[in-house]
Every structure is written in structure tokens, then in C-alpha cells.
Design a protein around this motif. Structure first.
Motif, PDB file in Angstrom:
ATOM      1  N   ASP A  22     -25.451  21.300  -3.598  1.00 34.85           N
ATOM      2  CA  ASP A  22     -25.724  20.119  -4.183  1.00 34.85           C
ATOM      3  C   ASP A  22     -27.258  20.093  -4.230  1.00 34.85           C
ATOM      4  O   ASP A  22     -28.030  19.593  -4.768  1.00 34.85           O
ATOM      5  CB  ASP A  22     -25.000  19.113  -3.953  1.00 34.85           C
ATOM      6  CG  ASP A  22     -23.653  19.306  -4.503  1.00 34.85           C
ATOM      7  OD1 ASP A  22     -23.338  20.096  -5.145  1.00 34.85           O
ATOM      8  OD2 ASP A  22     -22.597  18.447  -4.146  1.00 34.85           O
ATOM      9  N   THR A  23     -27.475  20.469  -2.638  1.00 38.96           N
ATOM     10  CA  THR A  23     -29.381  20.138  -2.307  1.00 38.96           C
ATOM     11  C   THR A  23     -29.817  21.222  -2.941  1.00 38.96           C
ATOM     12  O   THR A  23     -31.148  20.748  -3.245  1.00 38.96           O
ATOM     13  CB  THR A  23     -29.055  20.093  -1.045  1.00 38.96           C
ATOM     14  OG1 THR A  23     -28.046  19.225  -0.278  1.00 38.96           O
ATOM     15  CG2 THR A  23     -30.455  19.729  -0.227  1.00 38.96           C
ATOM     16  N   MET A  24     -29.354  22.189  -3.219  1.00 39.12           N
ATOM     17  CA  MET A  24     -30.265  23.411  -3.775  1.00 39.12           C
ATOM     18  C   MET A  24     -30.466  23.415  -5.152  1.00 39.12           C
ATOM     19  O   MET A  24     -31.454  23.639  -5.675  1.00 39.12           O
ATOM     20  CB  MET A  24     -29.784  24.918  -3.148  1.00 39.12           C
ATOM     21  CG  MET A  24     -30.236  25.444  -2.061  1.00 39.12           C
ATOM     22  SD  MET A  24     -29.818  26.962  -1.844  1.00 39.12           S
ATOM     23  CE  MET A  24     -28.343  26.860  -0.869  1.00 39.12           C
ATOM     24  N   SER A  25     -29.288  23.092  -5.975  1.00 39.60           N
ATOM     25  CA  SER A  25     -29.032  23.837  -7.106  1.00 39.60           C
ATOM     26  C   SER A  25     -30.165  23.257  -8.170  1.00 39.60           C
ATOM     27  O   SER A  25     -30.896  24.088  -8.764  1.00 39.60           O
ATOM     28  CB  SER A  25     -27.708  23.469  -7.792  1.00 39.60           C
ATOM     29  OG  SER A  25     -27.490  22.080  -7.776  1.00 39.60           O
ATOM     30  N   SER A  26     -30.269  21.974  -8.259  1.00 39.00           N
ATOM     31  CA  SER A  26     -31.132  21.536  -9.225  1.00 39.00           C
ATOM     32  C   SER A  26     -32.602  21.933  -8.874  1.00 39.00           C
ATOM     33  O   SER A  26     -33.511  21.542  -9.694  1.00 39.00           O
ATOM     34  CB  SER A  26     -30.978  20.012  -9.441  1.00 39.00           C
ATOM     35  OG  SER A  26     -31.259  19.314  -8.405  1.00 39.00           O
ATOM     36  N   ARG A  27     -32.873  22.362  -7.674  1.00 38.01           N
ATOM     37  CA  ARG A  27     -34.264  22.344  -7.286  1.00 38.01           C
ATOM     38  C   ARG A  27     -34.643  23.997  -7.272  1.00 38.01           C
ATOM     39  O   ARG A  27     -35.880  24.416  -6.529  1.00 38.01           O
ATOM     40  CB  ARG A  27     -34.275  21.868  -5.798  1.00 38.01           C
ATOM     41  CG  ARG A  27     -34.430  20.270  -5.888  1.00 38.01           C
ATOM     42  CD  ARG A  27     -33.774  19.647  -4.587  1.00 38.01           C
ATOM     43  NE  ARG A  27     -34.066  18.411  -4.640  1.00 38.01           N
ATOM     44  CZ  ARG A  27     -33.330  17.561  -3.623  1.00 38.01           C
ATOM     45  NH1 ARG A  27     -32.636  18.023  -2.644  1.00 38.01           N
ATOM     46  NH2 ARG A  27     -33.510  16.285  -3.673  1.00 38.01           N
ATOM     47  N   ILE A  28     -33.884  24.787  -7.812  1.00 36.98           N
ATOM     48  CA  ILE A  28     -34.363  26.501  -7.732  1.00 36.98           C
ATOM     49  C   ILE A  28     -34.222  26.595  -9.366  1.00 36.98           C
ATOM     50  O   ILE A  28     -33.364  26.275 -10.005  1.00 36.98           O
ATOM     51  CB  ILE A  28     -33.249  27.210  -7.000  1.00 36.98           C
ATOM     52  CG1 ILE A  28     -33.371  26.949  -5.747  1.00 36.98           C
ATOM     53  CG2 ILE A  28     -33.297  28.589  -7.601  1.00 36.98           C
ATOM     54  CD1 ILE A  28     -32.238  27.721  -4.641  1.00 36.98           C
TER      55      ILE A  28
END
Ligand code: F6R
Length: 366
Positions: A22-28
Motif C-alpha cells: 500500500d505504501t509503495m504501489s501508487s508511488r511507483i
């Protein structure tokens, strides 16, 4: 509400793969080649002007900040200092307009951290907050915000918030590197690819919890133990030691492995458990020689090693293997067995795991 787990802490340890995703997905980016921190207001011009970074936090969040220092210095080549928030204000820190102050707080309500944030702003610095609570005081007062999407953390001992803070530092370190051109496109992609593998790798560690339970039950019979490690492993050792003390009430010390012989080695005697973190390839040989120093004095050593490092297994009494990743990312894996060791040691001692004595989840007094 504990979703079948005996304690919130165990539930939250198991929620880490999801928290990472959740912390990574929308930011990669979809092609896995870059990070996109659209929430940041700082401009390219402002990033270029940053001459130093201060990371300020308390407790476990401070330990995440120690990893953050290493990550930012390595990826973006900007000098970073870390401070415990309760010390920061009182040492007249040199805060200039080109200082970026990063405050890290799960709750976003820690009084010392909030006071440090206000001091930094008073001195004209930009403040970036890494917090887990949307709308918290720290989130509202900072200039910029990276939210960790770990979800509510109920157990007093912080687990998924800490590891999500590590992910936030990796993302921000990459963002700086992209902007400043301090890493090549290939290097950035290599880190992102390895980050994407972390959730499954944590799952593989969690599947070995039973083995850690056995080790923890033996640890719980001791009154003193040591964590040692070098580089990033030292930062993880500090967090492992804090977690153990916090909930099992077993005394432990975390030492930079090379520092032991400057005093504390006298405390290593027959049968003292030593947890040796040896996940950093470049430092492996040095760490092994420190392991030999404690072995020679009778320590019972558990090595935390990376898959494929068979060499290490010869120098320790037992080993816990974590999956292969980049050295810089290894804290996001290496801390997980330490969280489980603390949990099971606390259980073995009959403690209230989720509500350890003398501690509050959020410390709103100085
Ligand atoms: C340890 C722990 C504390 C907190 C510290 C900061 O497990 O929970 O050390 O990390 O009190 O709290 P936050 O992150 O809410 O500012």
C-alpha cells in the motif's frame, strides 16, 4: 478485530506485506522505472538547494530515521544528521533555509517531535513529515507529507509503522536521486525492482515463525543479551533491541559490531545469547571477525544472514536466513525476525504483549 491472531502485535507483524504494497504501489510508475511522489510540493529548484538533511524522531521512528540517513546519503549524496527529537531543540542545531528537516512519527502526535518540527519551521527550514495518521498534528503542520499506508497500529510496540517508514525513506531517497541525477536510470530501476519483491519476501520470513518461536523461548530464559551489526545492520540491531526490551523486559544492548571490543566485550560470557546481523555483503568479513570475538568468549550466536551466505553459518551456533535483496533494502527484511523474536519472548515470559508496562502508544508530554 484481531482477525484470528492472539495479539494486535502479531496481526500487525503479519500485515507488513500489505503495508509495504500500500505504501509503495501508487508511488511507483507502471514501468517500474521511477517513483512518483505527487504529494510533494517541493520543486526541483528547492530540491537542488538542499544542502543538508536533519532527520528527527523518537524511539522506533528514530531507528527508521537512522536507516533513512544511510539511504539518502547513499542514493542522493546529501549529508544527513539524525537526532532524537527530545535532544534536537536543546543542542542549538544549525538549521538554515537550505536544510530539509524530516520528522518521522507513526502517531503524528509525539510532543517532542512536534516541538522539533516547530523549531525547524521557526528557523526557516522546510519540514517533510513521514507519518501514519492522516490529519495528525505533525501531518497538518509540516510543509510536505509522505503518508505511510500501514493502517491503524494498535499494539504499543511499533512494527508495521516502522517498516512502512523504511519504505517511505526508500521512495524519498529515490525521488531525490531522480531529481538530482545522483543514480543512473538502471540503478534506480534495480532498487525499485528489488523493492517490489519485498512483500513476498516478508511473507516467506513469516512462514518461518515457528523456528523463531523456539529460539525466543530459549532467549526468554536469559536476563541479558546482545545484538550486534555493522552499517545498516547496526540500525536494525538497535530496533531489535528496543523491541525486545519494550515487551519482554529482557535487558539487551545493541552494539555496532566493531565497538564491542572497546569496552562491552567484558559482558560476553559463557552462554550469553548474541544476535548477530550479517546482511551487508560489503561488511560481511568484518562482521564475521566480530562474531568470532564473541564466540571465543562463549557466546551463543544466532546469525541473521542472507540466502546464499553459507560461509557465515560455520561461525555461528544457529542461523536464520532472510531472502536475497540489495544491501540497502535489507533492513526491511532483517527486522521481521527480530519483531517475531520479541513477540515470542514476551509471550514466553507471560507479559501483556500489546500493552507493555510503563508505556503509552502516543507520548504527548515532553
Ligand atoms: C516503540 C515505540 C515508540 C515510538 C515512539 C515514537 O515500539 O512504539 O518508541 O516509536 O514513541 O512514536 P511516534 O512514531 O508515534 O512519534
Amino acid at each position: 478485530e484481531k482477525a484470528g491472531f492472539d495479539h494486535f502485535m502479531l496481526k500487525e507483524i503479519h500485515e507488513q506485506p500489505k503495508a509495504y504494497r500500500d505504501t509503495m504501489s501508487s508511488r511507483i510508475s507502471a514501468d517500474g522505472a521511477s517513483v512518483t511522489l505527487n504529494e510533494l510540493s517541493m520543486t526541483v529548484e528547492e530540491i537542488r538547494k538542499i544542502s543538508r538533511v536533519h532527520i528527527v524522531a523518537c524511539g522506533t521512528a528514530f531507528h527508521a530515521g537512522m536507516v533513512g540517513k544511510y539511504v539518502i546519503e547513499k542514493l542522493a549524496r546529501i549529508p544527513v544528521e539524525t537526532d532524537v527529537a527530545s535532544e534536537y531543540r536543546y543542542r542549538s542545531p544549525i538549521i538554515t533555509k537550505d536544510t530539509l528537516v524530516i520528522v518521522v512519527s507513526q502517531s503524528g502526535e509525539t510532543a517532542d517531535t512536534l516541538a522539533a518540527l516547530r523549531e525547524a519551521k521557526r528557523c526557516g527550514a522546510k519540514v517533510l513529515a513521514i507519518t501514519n495518521v492522516v490529519g495528525s498534528s505533525v501531518a497538518r503542520e509540516a510543509d510536505d507529507l509522505i503518508t505511510t499506508w500501514a493502517g491503524p497500529e494498535i499494539a504499543v510496540a511499533s512494527t508495521k509503522a516502522y517498516t512502512s517508514q523504511l519504505i517511505a525513506f526508500y521512495l524519498f531517497g529515490l525521488h531525490l536521486a531522480q531529481t538530482l541525477g545522483t543514480q543512473t536510470a538502471d540503478e534506480i530501476k534495480e532498487v525499485i525492482t528489488a523493492m517490489k519483491a519485498l512483500p513476498e519476501q516478508v511473507e516467506a520470513i513469516l512462514a518461518q515463525a515457528d523456528a523463531l518461536k523456539v529460539v525466543a523461548e530459549d532467549m526468554a530464559k536469559h536476563d541479558n543479551l546482545f545484538f550486534i551489526g555493522r552499517g545498516l545492520d547496526y540500525a536494525v540491531a538497535l530496533e531489535g533491541s528496543l523491541k525486545l526490551k519494550e515487551i519482554s523486559y529482557i535487558h539487551s544492548e545493541a552494539y555496532a559490531a566493531g565497538e564491542l571490543k572497546h569496552g562491552t566485550l567484558a559482558l560476553i560470557e559463557e552462554d550469553v545469547p548474541v544476535i548477530a546481523l550479517a546482511t551487508q555483503h560489503e561488511l560481511l568479513e568484518k562482521t564475521v571477525s566480530n562474531i568470532k570475538e564473541v564466540k571465543a568468549r562463549g557466546a551463543n550466536v544466532l546469525g541473521i544472514a542472507v540466502e546464499g551466505e553459507e560461509e557465515l553459518q560455520k561461525s555461528v551456533d544457529s542461523t536464520f536466513i532472510i531472502p536475497k535483496t540489495l544491501d540497502v533494502l535489507s533492513p526491511a527484511l532483517a527486522v521481521v525476525p527480530l519483531q517475531l523474536l520479541s513477540y515470542y519472548a514476551s509471550l514466553a515470559r507471560g507479559n501483556d504483549v500489546d500493552k507493555p508496562r510503563n508505556l503509552a502508544k502516543s507520548v504527548t508530554v515532553e
